[in-house]
Motif scaffolding. Structure first.
Motif, PDB file in Angstrom:
ATOM      1  N   SER A  52       0.813  -1.211   0.000  1.00 41.73           N
ATOM      2  CA  SER A  52       0.000   0.000   0.000  1.00 41.73           C
ATOM      3  C   SER A  52       0.846   1.260   0.000  1.00 41.73           C
ATOM      4  N   GLN A  53       2.091   1.171   0.412  1.00 42.92           N
ATOM      5  CA  GLN A  53       2.978   2.325   0.336  1.00 42.92           C
ATOM      6  C   GLN A  53       3.481   2.577  -1.084  1.00 42.92           C
ATOM      7  N   ARG A  54       3.375   1.584  -1.955  1.00 47.26           N
ATOM      8  CA  ARG A  54       3.856   1.716  -3.329  1.00 47.26           C
ATOM      9  C   ARG A  54       2.734   2.055  -4.310  1.00 47.26           C
ATOM     10  N   VAL A  55       1.578   1.488  -4.103  1.00 49.32           N
ATOM     11  CA  VAL A  55       0.441   1.706  -5.018  1.00 49.32           C
ATOM     12  C   VAL A  55      -0.791   2.035  -4.193  1.00 49.32           C
ATOM     13  N   SER A  56      -1.714   2.777  -4.799  1.00 47.26           N
ATOM     14  CA  SER A  56      -2.980   3.125  -4.135  1.00 47.26           C
ATOM     15  C   SER A  56      -4.195   2.648  -4.933  1.00 47.26           C
ATOM     16  N   ALA A  57      -4.151   2.749  -6.245  1.00 44.52           N
ATOM     17  CA  ALA A  57      -5.267   2.315  -7.100  1.00 44.52           C
ATOM     18  C   ALA A  57      -4.702   1.584  -8.311  1.00 44.52           C
ATOM     19  N   PRO A  58      -4.232   0.357  -8.145  1.00 46.33           N
ATOM     20  CA  PRO A  58      -3.618  -0.364  -9.265  1.00 46.33           C
ATOM     21  C   PRO A  58      -4.666  -0.816 -10.267  1.00 46.33           C
ATOM     22  N   LYS A  59      -4.208  -1.064 -11.488  1.00 45.68           N
ATOM     23  CA  LYS A  59      -5.051  -1.602 -12.559  1.00 45.68           C
ATOM     24  C   LYS A  59      -4.888  -3.108 -12.698  1.00 45.68           C
ATOM     25  N   VAL A  60      -3.770  -3.650 -12.228  1.00 41.55           N
ATOM     26  CA  VAL A  60      -3.464  -5.065 -12.385  1.00 41.55           C
ATOM     27  C   VAL A  60      -2.923  -5.588 -11.056  1.00 41.55           C
ATOM     28  N   VAL A  61      -3.273  -6.831 -10.725  1.00 44.18           N
ATOM     29  CA  VAL A  61      -2.656  -7.553  -9.616  1.00 44.18           C
ATOM     30  C   VAL A  61      -1.767  -8.638 -10.213  1.00 44.18           C
ATOM     31  N   CYS A  62      -0.490  -8.585  -9.898  1.00 47.46           N
ATOM     32  CA  CYS A  62       0.485  -9.567 -10.384  1.00 47.46           C
ATOM     33  C   CYS A  62       0.853 -10.509  -9.246  1.00 47.46           C
ATOM     34  N   THR A  63       1.048 -11.775  -9.592  1.00 49.80           N
ATOM     35  CA  THR A  63       1.418 -12.749  -8.577  1.00 49.80           C
ATOM     36  C   THR A  63       2.243 -13.860  -9.211  1.00 49.80           C
ATOM     37  N   TYR A  64       3.073 -14.486  -8.373  1.00 47.89           N
ATOM     38  CA  TYR A  64       3.871 -15.647  -8.776  1.00 47.89           C
ATOM     39  C   TYR A  64       4.238 -16.412  -7.513  1.00 47.89           C
ATOM     40  N   MET A  65       4.703 -17.643  -7.691  1.00 44.23           N
ATOM     41  CA  MET A  65       4.941 -18.524  -6.555  1.00 44.23           C
ATOM     42  C   MET A  65       5.985 -17.959  -5.602  1.00 44.23           C
ATOM     43  N   GLU A  66       7.055 -17.394  -6.117  1.00 43.53           N
ATOM     44  CA  GLU A  66       8.162 -16.937  -5.280  1.00 43.53           C
ATOM     45  C   GLU A  66       7.917 -15.570  -4.651  1.00 43.53           C
ATOM     46  N   LEU A  67       6.735 -14.991  -4.863  1.00 46.15           N
ATOM     47  CA  LEU A  67       6.488 -13.654  -4.322  1.00 46.15           C
ATOM     48  C   LEU A  67       6.468 -13.667  -2.792  1.00 46.15           C
ATOM     49  N   GLY A  68       6.072 -14.771  -2.207  1.00 52.01           N
ATOM     50  CA  GLY A  68       6.120 -14.866  -0.752  1.00 52.01           C
ATOM     51  C   GLY A  68       7.533 -14.770  -0.209  1.00 52.01           C
ATOM     52  N   PHE A  69       8.512 -15.298  -0.975  1.00 48.46           N
ATOM     53  CA  PHE A  69       9.916 -15.143  -0.587  1.00 48.46           C
ATOM     54  C   PHE A  69      10.358 -13.685  -0.714  1.00 48.46           C
ATOM     55  N   ASP A  70      10.010 -13.044  -1.843  1.00 48.90           N
ATOM     56  CA  ASP A  70      10.474 -11.676  -2.083  1.00 48.90           C
ATOM     57  C   ASP A  70       9.918 -10.705  -1.044  1.00 48.90           C
ATOM     58  N   LEU A  71       8.651 -10.879  -0.638  1.00 45.53           N
ATOM     59  CA  LEU A  71       8.062  -9.991   0.372  1.00 45.53           C
ATOM     60  C   LEU A  71       8.450 -10.403   1.796  1.00 45.53           C
ATOM     61  N   GLY A  72       8.911 -11.633   1.947  1.00 46.68           N
ATOM     62  CA  GLY A  72       9.290 -12.104   3.280  1.00 46.68           C
ATOM     63  C   GLY A  72      10.758 -11.936   3.607  1.00 46.68           C
ATOM     64  N   GLY A  73      11.502 -11.189   2.794  1.00 46.22           N
ATOM     65  CA  GLY A  73      12.901 -10.934   3.077  1.00 46.22           C
ATOM     66  C   GLY A  73      13.869 -11.860   2.406  1.00 46.22           C
ATOM     67  N   GLN A  74      13.427 -12.705   1.473  1.00 47.51           N
ATOM     68  CA  GLN A  74      14.308 -13.610   0.740  1.00 47.51           C
ATOM     69  C   GLN A  74      14.203 -13.327  -0.760  1.00 47.51           C
ATOM     70  N   SER A  75      14.372 -12.079  -1.140  1.00 51.45           N
ATOM     71  CA  SER A  75      14.219 -11.673  -2.535  1.00 51.45           C
ATOM     72  C   SER A  75      15.392 -12.138  -3.379  1.00 51.45           C
ATOM     73  N   ASP A  76      15.135 -12.253  -4.671  1.00 47.72           N
ATOM     74  CA  ASP A  76      16.141 -12.655  -5.655  1.00 47.72           C
ATOM     75  C   ASP A  76      16.257 -11.518  -6.667  1.00 47.72           C
ATOM     76  N   PRO A  77      17.433 -10.915  -6.846  1.00 48.23           N
ATOM     77  CA  PRO A  77      17.577  -9.805  -7.806  1.00 48.23           C
ATOM     78  C   PRO A  77      17.314 -10.227  -9.239  1.00 48.23           C
ATOM     79  N   ARG A  78      17.455 -11.498  -9.566  1.00 46.77           N
ATOM     80  CA  ARG A  78      17.188 -11.927 -10.946  1.00 46.77           C
ATOM     81  C   ARG A  78      15.698 -11.811 -11.270  1.00 46.77           C
ATOM     82  N   ARG A  79      14.854 -12.135 -10.333  1.00 47.40           N
ATOM     83  CA  ARG A  79      13.409 -11.985 -10.568  1.00 47.40           C
ATOM     84  C   ARG A  79      13.044 -10.506 -10.713  1.00 47.40           C
ATOM     85  N   ARG A  80      13.635  -9.654  -9.897  1.00 46.89           N
ATOM     86  CA  ARG A  80      13.374  -8.227 -10.014  1.00 46.89           C
ATOM     87  C   ARG A  80      13.849  -7.703 -11.370  1.00 46.89           C
ATOM     88  N   SER A  81      14.950  -8.191 -11.867  1.00 48.13           N
ATOM     89  CA  SER A  81      15.462  -7.752 -13.173  1.00 48.13           C
ATOM     90  C   SER A  81      14.523  -8.157 -14.306  1.00 48.13           C
TER      91      SER A  81
END
Length: 286
Positions: free
Chosen positions: A149-178
């Motif tokens: 909610s600090q990044r978006v307020s009224a999004p048009k799309v919701v994106c999701t993937y299996m590893e997103l729980g890792f990225d938001l839980g402190g185990q992010s991978d820079p390759r996925r972000r790239s």
């Protein structure tokens, strides 16, 4: 007409025709119209019209009133002689039905195919144009919401993937972000705040645990008309009844787009990544 004296009783207007050899004259609609009838048409007209005569004085000073002339007596009979068919038709003709005005809220024209395809999208946007002011979610989903909610307020799309729980839980991978920056930001040119990355899994005891219910509770916050899913495995979590093999699904008035998983995209070249996610270009951002 055989006797020469029969020519004496001929109307003068017909005499040149008789001298030329005319014997009969056909006059439809005129009774007893002919040449040798013994009286002319003018004579018959004079006989039908008789001017009224002055009243005569009776003995004792009274006046004797003569009946009106024949034309006045014939006037009522002519009105009675009119065929009654027309009067019956006029009496039996039903009155014209009044045009019914369209009821309030009634639609006069059916929507076009383009408008019909946009109805779920417009309904979703109108229902939740702004996210609710207060959201109650269990942990760690509440923490995920505070970060998104600090990044978006009224999004048009919701994106999701299996590893997103890792990225938001402190185990992010820079390759996925790239990969996401190369495809969504550089190739598709989505403006900042277009997409909200909401997970369908969370880390429990060091492993990802899918949670379909929590994903849809998060989607209810924004109710976006589109969902972008990376990978068929993530699709089976949020939409178990989806038939594999397709790239677009309609579920609960939401259009779901499916692209390859991020675990596969990170192994591709940048132009291959853009080609693999080209299906997301069908999402209407504006």
């Amino acid at each position: 007409m055989g006797s020469p004296s029969s020519r004496l009783d001929i109307d003068e207007q017909y005499r040149p025709w008789v001298d030329s050899g005319l014997e009969f004259l056909f006059a439809p609609g005129h009774a007893q119209a002919g040449i040798g009838t013994g009286r002319s048409a003018s004579a018959r007209q004079q006989q039908q019209y008789q001017p009224p005569q002055r009243p005569q004085m009776q003995q004792g000073g009274g006046m004797q009133q003569r009946p009106p002339y024949q034309q006045q007596n014939q006037a009522p009979s002519q009105q009675q002689a009119q065929p009654p068919v027309q009067q019956q038709v006029q009496q039996q003709a039903p009155p014209p039905r009044p045009q019914q005005a369209p009821q309030q809220g009634q639609r006069m024209q059916q929507p076009t195919a383009q408008q019909f395809s946009q109805q779920p999208v417009e309904a979703a946007r109108a229902a939740h144009a702004q996210p609710p002011t207060k959201v109650q979610l269990p942990e760690p989903w509440n923490k995920f919401y505070q970060v998104i909610s600090q990044r978006v307020s009224a999004p048009k799309v919701v994106c999701t993937y299996m590893e997103l729980g890792f990225d938001l839980g402190g185990q992010s991978d820079p390759r996925r972000r790239s990969v996401l920056q190369n495809t969504l930001t550089h190739h598709l040119k989505w403006p900042p705040g277009t997409a909200a990355f909401w997970p369908m899994s969370a880390v429990v005891n060091g492993a990802l645990q899918p949670n379909r219910e929590m994903f849809w509770r998060g989607w209810e916050i924004w109710r976006t008309p589109y969902i972008a899913v990376f990978g068929d495995e993530a699709l089976r979590v949020i939409h178990p009844d989806a038939q594999p093999g397709s790239t677009t699904y309609l579920y609960n008035d939401v259009t779901i787009f499916v692209v390859p998983p991020l675990a596969k995209l990170v192994t591709m070249l940048p132009h291959e990544q853009q080609f693999a996610t080209e299906g997301l270009s069908a999402i209407r951002i504006s």
